[in-house]
Design a protein around this motif. Sequence first.
Motif, mmCIF file in Angstrom:
data_model
loop_
_atom_site.group_PDB
_atom_site.id
_atom_site.type_symbol
_atom_site.label_atom_id
_atom_site.label_comp_id
_atom_site.label_asym_id
_atom_site.label_seq_id
_atom_site.Cartn_x
_atom_site.Cartn_y
_atom_site.Cartn_z
ATOM 1 N N ARG A 1 -12.211 62.993 24.343
ATOM 2 C CA ARG A 1 -12.588 61.593 24.205
ATOM 3 C C ARG A 1 -11.956 60.982 22.963
ATOM 4 O O ARG A 1 -11.501 59.826 22.983
ATOM 5 C CB ARG A 1 -14.103 61.442 24.150
ATOM 6 C CG ARG A 1 -14.548 59.981 23.946
ATOM 7 C CD ARG A 1 -16.051 59.824 23.860
ATOM 8 N NE ARG A 1 -16.662 60.129 25.138
ATOM 9 C CZ ARG A 1 -17.427 61.196 25.367
ATOM 10 N NH1 ARG A 1 -17.663 62.060 24.392
ATOM 11 N NH2 ARG A 1 -17.948 61.396 26.544
ATOM 12 N N ALA A 2 -11.920 61.713 21.874
ATOM 13 C CA ALA A 2 -11.338 61.188 20.633
ATOM 14 C C ALA A 2 -9.852 60.877 20.823
ATOM 15 O O ALA A 2 -9.361 59.842 20.348
ATOM 16 C CB ALA A 2 -11.537 62.184 19.496
ATOM 17 N N SER B 1 -14.684 66.161 27.337
ATOM 18 C CA SER B 1 -15.205 66.724 26.095
ATOM 19 C C SER B 1 -15.092 65.709 24.961
ATOM 20 O O SER B 1 -14.332 64.737 25.033
ATOM 21 C CB SER B 1 -14.425 67.987 25.726
ATOM 22 O OG SER B 1 -13.082 67.654 25.398
ATOM 23 N N ASP B 2 -15.841 65.957 23.897
ATOM 24 C CA ASP B 2 -15.777 65.075 22.728
ATOM 25 C C ASP B 2 -14.374 65.062 22.135
ATOM 26 O O ASP B 2 -13.883 64.015 21.694
ATOM 27 C CB ASP B 2 -16.790 65.516 21.674
ATOM 28 C CG ASP B 2 -18.227 65.278 22.106
ATOM 29 O OD1 ASP B 2 -18.443 64.461 23.034
ATOM 30 O OD2 ASP B 2 -19.141 65.905 21.529
ATOM 31 N N GLU C 1 -19.479 57.788 26.080
ATOM 32 C CA GLU C 1 -20.543 58.709 26.497
ATOM 33 C C GLU C 1 -21.341 58.150 27.665
ATOM 34 O O GLU C 1 -21.643 58.858 28.625
ATOM 35 C CB GLU C 1 -21.474 58.984 25.312
ATOM 36 C CG GLU C 1 -22.592 59.964 25.634
ATOM 37 C CD GLU C 1 -23.532 60.177 24.457
ATOM 38 O OE1 GLU C 1 -24.567 60.846 24.654
ATOM 39 O OE2 GLU C 1 -23.245 59.672 23.364
#
Length: 372
Positions: free
Chosen positions: A361-362, A357-358, A341
């Motif tokens: 990112r994962a 995006s989250d 982040e």
Amino acid sequence: MTPHRRLRTAAILVAAIALSGCGSDDPLGHPWRPGGPGEPVENLYDGPVLRGQLEGAGSSAQESAMQAWIAGFQNIHAAASVAYDPVGSGGGRTQFLEGGIQFGGSDAALNHDELDRAAQQCGEAGLAELPLYISPIAVIFNLDGISELQLTPATVARIFDRQVTRWDDPEIAADNPGVDLPDLLITPVARSDESGTTENFSEYLADAAGEAWPYPASGDWPVTGGQSAQGNSGVVQTVTDGRGTVGYADASKAGALGTVKVKVGDDFVGYSPEAAAAIVAISPREEGRPEGSLVVELDRETTEAGTYPIVLISYTLACRQYADPDEAALVRAFLSYVAGEEGQQVSALTAGSAPISDALRAEVQAVIDGIA
């Protein structure tokens, strides 16, 4: 983001701006740099101390973001250093595939031949190909008194193919009512080096402009004539120094030049981080890639409102296994910072990029965690 992290991100941004002010020939030589000539900054990281140096090269579009990422990472890991040469995507891929650097930056996904070479270079564990920098490509121009134009994909294509040659051409005037267009020759400026920015821009023209662009997508500019320059910064400088010039470059480099809104569906859309993120969000993942290669197949022909289809996704290239465990730990830590982040926020503030995006990112972090 917590108040502490906001303060630290602001401090890192100041450091990154200081770096960019020093030029990119030796971005690690500034006296304040952690581990450099001055007093080292306190190590804010509470894990094991990381030491050593990483060498990277590639995408010039990533240059501003990379300076910020390096500053942020070294602010945490005072005993480690990272160097990055913005030689261009083609040069970065070549150096990475030849084993000359530990990580590379490429504005285009590796092709099948390059994937085969990466498999040879990285061994059985394979390649990590991670979309960590998302940015619009701006169509830039230099016309006195005009800061913005509206153009269809076909008109953009014919301008760069040297079929529309004057700025007051009826085809340009039709989409720009009320704009006093000059009777002036159009001078297109393209990249002279093999470039992921060129590949992404020409892919947009090939997909969205139809028969108006008769060339396949390529990292090498296909049209003769006009002017050319090395790197994003070179194109911007050439457009700036000319009159009636038009070019394409990573939006972070556009500066005060005029920019184009392109037609998407029924609307003309200008570039922005939000519009760049929107096109990535609606685009599928490219099929048939090896494990660890997270490549997005951008929908350049979309008519979705609020999307800007001339987008560059710059991929970070790394091996998923290194002979030296300490080197692997350093690569893993640096890429974790870039994907995290804080790293994505610093890049957005410094280079105007769109944070991943989250969900993406994962996926990225799962690949990074497997680097050994």
